[in-house]
Design a protein around this motif. Sequence first.
Motif, PDB file in Angstrom:
ATOM      1  N   VAL B 106       0.947  -1.233   0.013  1.00  0.00           N
ATOM      2  CA  VAL B 106       0.034   0.060  -0.068  1.00  0.00           C
ATOM      3  C   VAL B 106       0.847   1.461   0.003  1.00  0.00           C
ATOM      4  O   VAL B 106       0.345   2.387  -0.001  1.00  0.00           O
ATOM      5  CB  VAL B 106      -1.272  -0.044   1.049  1.00  0.00           C
ATOM      6  N   ASN B 107       2.188   0.945   0.022  1.00  0.00           N
ATOM      7  CA  ASN B 107       3.120   2.115  -0.195  1.00  0.00           C
ATOM      8  C   ASN B 107       2.903   3.056   0.964  1.00  0.00           C
ATOM      9  O   ASN B 107       3.225   4.361   0.637  1.00  0.00           O
ATOM     10  CB  ASN B 107       2.850   2.927  -1.352  1.00  0.00           C
ATOM     11  N   ARG B 108       3.005   2.559   2.276  1.00  0.00           N
ATOM     12  CA  ARG B 108       3.082   3.388   3.365  1.00  0.00           C
ATOM     13  C   ARG B 108       4.041   2.979   4.232  1.00  0.00           C
ATOM     14  O   ARG B 108       4.357   1.734   4.308  1.00  0.00           O
ATOM     15  CB  ARG B 108       1.784   3.199   4.126  1.00  0.00           C
ATOM     16  N   PRO B 109       4.859   3.657   5.149  1.00  0.00           N
ATOM     17  CA  PRO B 109       5.785   3.497   5.970  1.00  0.00           C
ATOM     18  C   PRO B 109       5.131   2.611   6.962  1.00  0.00           C
ATOM     19  O   PRO B 109       4.067   2.919   7.662  1.00  0.00           O
ATOM     20  CB  PRO B 109       6.440   4.619   6.520  1.00  0.00           C
ATOM     21  N   MET B 110       5.967   1.606   7.607  1.00  0.00           N
ATOM     22  CA  MET B 110       5.559   0.817   8.762  1.00  0.00           C
ATOM     23  C   MET B 110       6.222   1.647  10.147  1.00  0.00           C
ATOM     24  O   MET B 110       7.462   1.737  10.093  1.00  0.00           O
ATOM     25  CB  MET B 110       5.996  -0.415   8.670  1.00  0.00           C
ATOM     26  N   THR B 111       5.452   2.015  11.050  1.00  0.00           N
ATOM     27  CA  THR B 111       6.367   2.466  12.241  1.00  0.00           C
ATOM     28  C   THR B 111       6.193   1.403  13.068  1.00  0.00           C
ATOM     29  O   THR B 111       5.783   0.207  13.153  1.00  0.00           O
ATOM     30  CB  THR B 111       5.057   3.555  12.824  1.00  0.00           C
TER      31      THR B 111
END
Lengths: 409, 409
Positions: B106-111
Amino acid sequence: MNAEIIAVGTEILLGNIVNTNAQYLSEKLSELGINVYYQSVVGDNPDRLKSCLKQAMERADLLLITGGLGPTQDDLTKETAAELMGFSLEMHEPSLERMRAYFQAVNRPMTPNNKKQAMMPKGATVLKNDCGTAPGCMMERDGKIMILLPGPPIEMKTMYEGYVRPLLLQKSDSVISSRTMRLFGIGESRAESLIADLIRESENPSIAPYAKLCEVHLRLTAKAETEEKAEQMLDETEGKVSELLGQYCYGYDEDTLQTVAVHTLMEQGKTLAVAESCTGGMIAKMITEVSGSSRVFTHGFVTYANEAKEQMLGVKHSALERFGAVSETVAMQMCRGAKEKSGADFALSVTGIAGPGGGTDKKPVGLVYIGLATSNGVRCKKLLLSGSRDKIRTQTAMNALAMLLEELK
Amino acid sequence: MNAEIIAVGTEILLGNIVNTNAQYLSEKLSELGINVYYQSVVGDNPDRLKSCLKQAMERADLLLITGGLGPTQDDLTKETAAELMGFSLEMHEPSLERMRAYFQAVNRPMTPNNKKQAMMPKGATVLKNDCGTAPGCMMERDGKIMILLPGPPIEMKTMYEGYVRPLLLQKSDSVISSRTMRLFGIGESRAESLIADLIRESENPSIAPYAKLCEVHLRLTAKAETEEKAEQMLDETEGKVSELLGQYCYGYDEDTLQTVAVHTLMEQGKTLAVAESCTGGMIAKMITEVSGSSRVFTHGFVTYANEAKEQMLGVKHSALERFGAVSETVAMQMCRGAKEKSGADFALSVTGIAGPGGGTDKKPVGLVYIGLATSNGVRCKKLLLSGSRDKIRTQTAMNALAMLLEELK
């Protein structure tokens, strides 16, 4: 004051119905500043009902109990609750009278069973049922309040609004008023960031944003000594919010895009036609949900097939061939045709790909064009939406109505 | 096996969302023959969550807990549940790997917060989340089973169907199958009385009738050693039911009048047009809910105004003047016009008074005419419906679709 909401009914535990009563009461109590710490559901079983109520009395000051006030042997809420609170039941003549009149009005015989519904806890405040037979009641003892409400949502809501809310307000030394501003055209996070300082500074009135499909609702809640003062505080806070977000606010409280659109058209004495492809009648359906919409809504063209677009709206065959049905050109020809054919003052059109099938690289699922024809010409908006078929159609319909509202302003 | 369903989330207690998860799980467990005795809702508060879970463990063998598996500090379900069951948490590498892949997709950073979601009770069965990040799990100890599921309904349902249901079936030495027969055109009490003996005699498969708007659903549930045997038992019972009620049965399980109508039209290679007055686009909207309906649904005429009926459908001015818009004559002219203008094989029309205003003694709210034009001519049906505007419109739309289905048979 801490509250617990208890629903009684085996049909909820079987999953036959959704417990919307709990959501409604939670929302209403939260508006009054009453904390709800638990919601519970228990079946029509005397032992489990008793233990559930007993426990709730230990952990809450206020119990709101829905359901189980019916005429059958299964309906035990009143008997169980009264016993736990130490109240005895007696015939409540005004309720019996009211029920007799009710059965006469609907032309149905009153059975001996129904009389059971008029037996009320002695010393309780009886709550009238304006939409059905079973009365509710409020029992109070040793700092605990127990309120029994009927299960059918329409009866429960009418009783809450008419009789319970005023009683709960009496228990409070202050008045709570709230107002919901309905925003369209802005996302929740952006709305929230624009009024972040305001939200932080505002304790009373408080400001709470809620994300809905295509909309953001801002609920302002004020607590004051009088209704008048509370309303004044809401006005002030709304003014501050409006400075930052006013352009997105299309209505308040129970308003929807379709009610505001229909009422604005009525005020301006204007008429509307709609030409729909991908929404397939949804916009017309939403508009005609509003009672009285017949005065402003004249023609609806549901042109799902290309031939229908040509025949009903005069869309050019060459445009359909060259640009395809989902294109700016076709959207504009559709609303122009709808305006001409109907003679309405405004015509909306939508064409798009609602999915799940039918998408291509160039024209993906969620691509939508909305056209609006007015006496000043024709405009078009392109959208790229996402979600399920139903979600894409709903968002399309809402965006079309919002485009009309913008024009009407 | 007795179960309790617990939803964790302050947003439910504030009334921001309805707890549809509880209804879904209740229905599913009841299909498996598992009794649900309580549903509970508790907020994101560690002490209250703990006491709620503790109590549930005392009164149920199986706990299904939804919500509170998110990445934030508030999300405490897993920690609290594991502690109560005596499980410690450890990093579950496959889940962590899956989450990494998910965020990449989903092209989001994993925190770092997200990593918390991959910490699972040591020794638990981890349940994959096919629609989101938070995995679920099943813990078992001393005859108690605790199943943790994510809160978002789509994630919860997918996990239940894919992983929980098979696990619960393993716990049982029998298979449970169910089938819903959907009836139209008969009331619940009449349907029930016609099969009263059958219901009484049938324990396995059991027969349970449910009243819906305009419909009756009969759920048949069979318990057997194998799926095959259960299906065979269902076939037999359905056969007996069909002898008495078969003429009213239009579909099964997830079928609706509109899906059956669209699919039957597809099979027969026929097309449909619709002309709507009081339903204002609702029938067209229902038909176009069905993906692929564009192959059979060509034209929708929403003719709310009399002029629109004349212009779009060729309804005679004299008919409108003499009989009024809500009349058999106009309904028949509407569908005849719709068939002619569209060239479709079938055309439905509706005209009526949906209320709340607009009724008279001679033409009360709820009076509706439905017309159907086929290659064999035109027919009309008169209905007297009751209820709110929305209910009258919905019933009208359903009756129109049922009239078409009858013709298609």
